[in-house]
Design a protein around this motif. Sequence first.
Motif, short mmCIF file in Angstrom:
data_model
loop_
_atom_site.label_atom_id
_atom_site.label_comp_id
_atom_site.label_asym_id
_atom_site.label_seq_id
_atom_site.Cartn_x
_atom_site.Cartn_y
_atom_site.Cartn_z
N LYS A 66 -19.99 45.71 12.33
CA LYS A 66 -18.73 45.00 12.12
C LYS A 66 -18.99 43.58 11.62
O LYS A 66 -19.94 42.93 12.03
N ILE A 67 -18.11 43.08 10.76
CA ILE A 67 -18.17 41.70 10.32
C ILE A 67 -17.42 40.87 11.35
O ILE A 67 -16.26 41.16 11.67
N ASN A 68 -18.07 39.85 11.90
CA ASN A 68 -17.53 39.10 13.02
C ASN A 68 -16.55 38.00 12.67
O ASN A 68 -15.53 37.84 13.32
N LYS A 69 -16.88 37.18 11.69
CA LYS A 69 -16.05 36.02 11.36
C LYS A 69 -16.55 35.40 10.07
O LYS A 69 -17.61 35.75 9.57
N TYR B 138 -18.39 32.51 8.61
CA TYR B 138 -19.31 31.49 9.11
C TYR B 138 -19.11 30.17 8.37
O TYR B 138 -19.06 29.11 8.97
#
Length: 123
Positions: A6-9, A11
């Motif tokens: 999953k892509i978290n945020k 950056y």
Amino acid sequence: MAKSGKINKIYACWIYVSDLKQSIRFYQDIGFELKFVDDNAWAEFDLGETAFALLQRPAEKGAVQPAKTRIMFEVNDIEKMRRHLVSLGVNLIGDVREEAYGKLLTFEDLDGHWLEFFENKRA
């Protein structure tokens, strides 16, 4: 979901500018808090977990090409921000727009990059 996870945020987000010192002043004038400047080539603003930065475009790479992809910054009072931008002579792209999820205001920085302020309706 992507195979690697999953892509978290987000950056970091950065844009090229033609004059770093003028752009730093522009962003500070509209309310951004400068975090640091690195060798007059990079300036980062304090936006919590996500880094927003300006990079001085090297002359050998040619002129800055303004991006029309919008970077959206959340604000508490979009009408107050609109009045502030107008008082500074910032080029607005239209006026405040109301959507189901909140209010939006698009404007240009000194190099013609489109940016957006967002007031969350759910907040």
